[in-house]
Motif scaffolding. Structure first.
Motif, mmCIF file in Angstrom:
data_model
loop_
_atom_site.group_PDB
_atom_site.id
_atom_site.type_symbol
_atom_site.label_atom_id
_atom_site.label_comp_id
_atom_site.label_asym_id
_atom_site.label_seq_id
_atom_site.Cartn_x
_atom_site.Cartn_y
_atom_site.Cartn_z
ATOM 1 N N ILE A 167 4.680 -7.265 -5.516
ATOM 2 C CA ILE A 167 5.613 -6.143 -5.594
ATOM 3 C C ILE A 167 5.391 -5.213 -4.404
ATOM 4 O O ILE A 167 4.284 -4.726 -4.174
ATOM 5 N N ILE A 168 6.458 -4.975 -3.668
ATOM 6 C CA ILE A 168 6.449 -4.112 -2.495
ATOM 7 C C ILE A 168 7.073 -2.779 -2.895
ATOM 8 O O ILE A 168 8.193 -2.745 -3.408
ATOM 9 N N LEU A 169 6.359 -1.682 -2.645
ATOM 10 C CA LEU A 169 6.852 -0.369 -3.055
ATOM 11 C C LEU A 169 7.595 0.369 -1.950
ATOM 12 O O LEU A 169 8.494 1.148 -2.224
ATOM 13 N N GLY A 170 7.209 0.148 -0.713
ATOM 14 C CA GLY A 170 7.886 0.820 0.386
ATOM 15 C C GLY A 170 7.195 0.559 1.703
ATOM 16 O O GLY A 170 6.090 0.017 1.763
ATOM 17 N N GLN A 171 7.855 0.952 2.757
ATOM 18 C CA GLN A 171 7.363 0.762 4.118
ATOM 19 C C GLN A 171 6.484 1.938 4.509
ATOM 20 O O GLN A 171 6.784 3.082 4.192
ATOM 21 N N PHE A 228 3.628 -2.568 4.606
ATOM 22 C CA PHE A 228 4.158 -2.103 3.329
ATOM 23 C C PHE A 228 3.044 -1.753 2.350
ATOM 24 O O PHE A 228 1.978 -2.383 2.362
ATOM 25 N N PHE A 229 3.316 -0.770 1.508
ATOM 26 C CA PHE A 229 2.452 -0.462 0.376
ATOM 27 C C PHE A 229 2.819 -1.451 -0.731
ATOM 28 O O PHE A 229 3.991 -1.574 -1.094
ATOM 29 N N CYS A 230 1.810 -2.151 -1.249
ATOM 30 C CA CYS A 230 2.025 -3.179 -2.266
ATOM 31 C C CYS A 230 1.362 -2.759 -3.571
ATOM 32 O O CYS A 230 0.262 -2.206 -3.567
ATOM 33 N N ASP A 231 2.024 -3.048 -4.661
ATOM 34 C CA ASP A 231 1.513 -2.686 -5.975
ATOM 35 C C ASP A 231 0.408 -3.652 -6.397
ATOM 36 O O ASP A 231 0.089 -4.604 -5.693
ATOM 37 N N TYR A 232 -0.156 -3.420 -7.574
ATOM 38 C CA TYR A 232 -1.249 -4.236 -8.093
ATOM 39 C C TYR A 232 -0.876 -5.717 -8.067
ATOM 40 O O TYR A 232 0.172 -6.102 -8.573
ATOM 41 N N SER A 233 -1.764 -6.527 -7.506
ATOM 42 C CA SER A 233 -1.519 -7.966 -7.441
ATOM 43 C C SER A 233 -2.058 -8.638 -8.693
ATOM 44 O O SER A 233 -3.113 -8.254 -9.202
ATOM 45 N N ASN A 234 -1.362 -9.658 -9.161
ATOM 46 C CA ASN A 234 -1.815 -10.383 -10.348
ATOM 47 C C ASN A 234 -2.732 -11.550 -10.001
ATOM 48 O O ASN A 234 -3.230 -12.238 -10.883
ATOM 49 N N VAL A 250 10.578 1.904 -4.102
ATOM 50 C CA VAL A 250 11.459 0.909 -4.732
ATOM 51 C C VAL A 250 10.580 -0.274 -5.145
ATOM 52 O O VAL A 250 9.448 -0.378 -4.717
ATOM 53 N N ILE A 251 11.129 -1.118 -5.969
ATOM 54 C CA ILE A 251 10.388 -2.328 -6.332
ATOM 55 C C ILE A 251 11.165 -3.532 -5.816
ATOM 56 O O ILE A 251 12.265 -3.815 -6.311
#
Length: 124
Positions: A8-12, A37-43, A119-120
């Motif tokens: 999941i990419i949250l933004g640039q 990019f800022f990326c959300d928690y990875s699974n 954004v997601i």
């Protein structure tokens, strides 16, 4: 290695952050063309060099492309060899060929993972 779920990419990253990124990693690249990019928690763990092949919004594929994970870090700009499972990260990607229009059109510029205008969008 294919991820089991999308990243999941949250933004640039903002230009001010990109200057710090360039200084920490001595990329020597044009920061205006960087795809950080800022990326959300990875699974799951995702190694540098992994190639994603789609961009999704609301679980609908909006672009087929090749996106290579080039660099991974976190808030202290320490380099990682992979995105660790359960971590939020800051990642640099390389788009092979033309950068999809959706990247320019949908990615807000943000300062951190907590920015209210994120954004997601998913790379899978």
């Amino acid at each position: 290695m294919k991820t089991t779920k999308p990243l999941i990419i949250l933004g640039q990253a903002s230009v001010s952050f990109l200057k710090e990124w360039d200084s920490a990693f001595s990329t020597g690249s044009d920061i205006k063309k960087a795809h950080v990019f800022f990326c959300d928690y990875s699974n799951c763990d995702i190694p540098v060099g992994h190639v994603f092949d789609t961009i999704q919004i609301d679980n609908i594929i909006v672009a087929d492309c090749q996106i290579i994970l080039k660099r991974v870090s976190q808030q202290f700009l320490k380099p990682f060899d992979y995105i660790p499972e359960g971590w939020q990260t800051i990642c640099e990607f390389e788009f092979i060929g033309k950068v999809p229009e959706i990247i320019a059109a949908s990615f807000p510029i943000i300062e951190s993972w907590d920015s209210p205008n994120h954004v997601i969008i998913k790379f899978s």
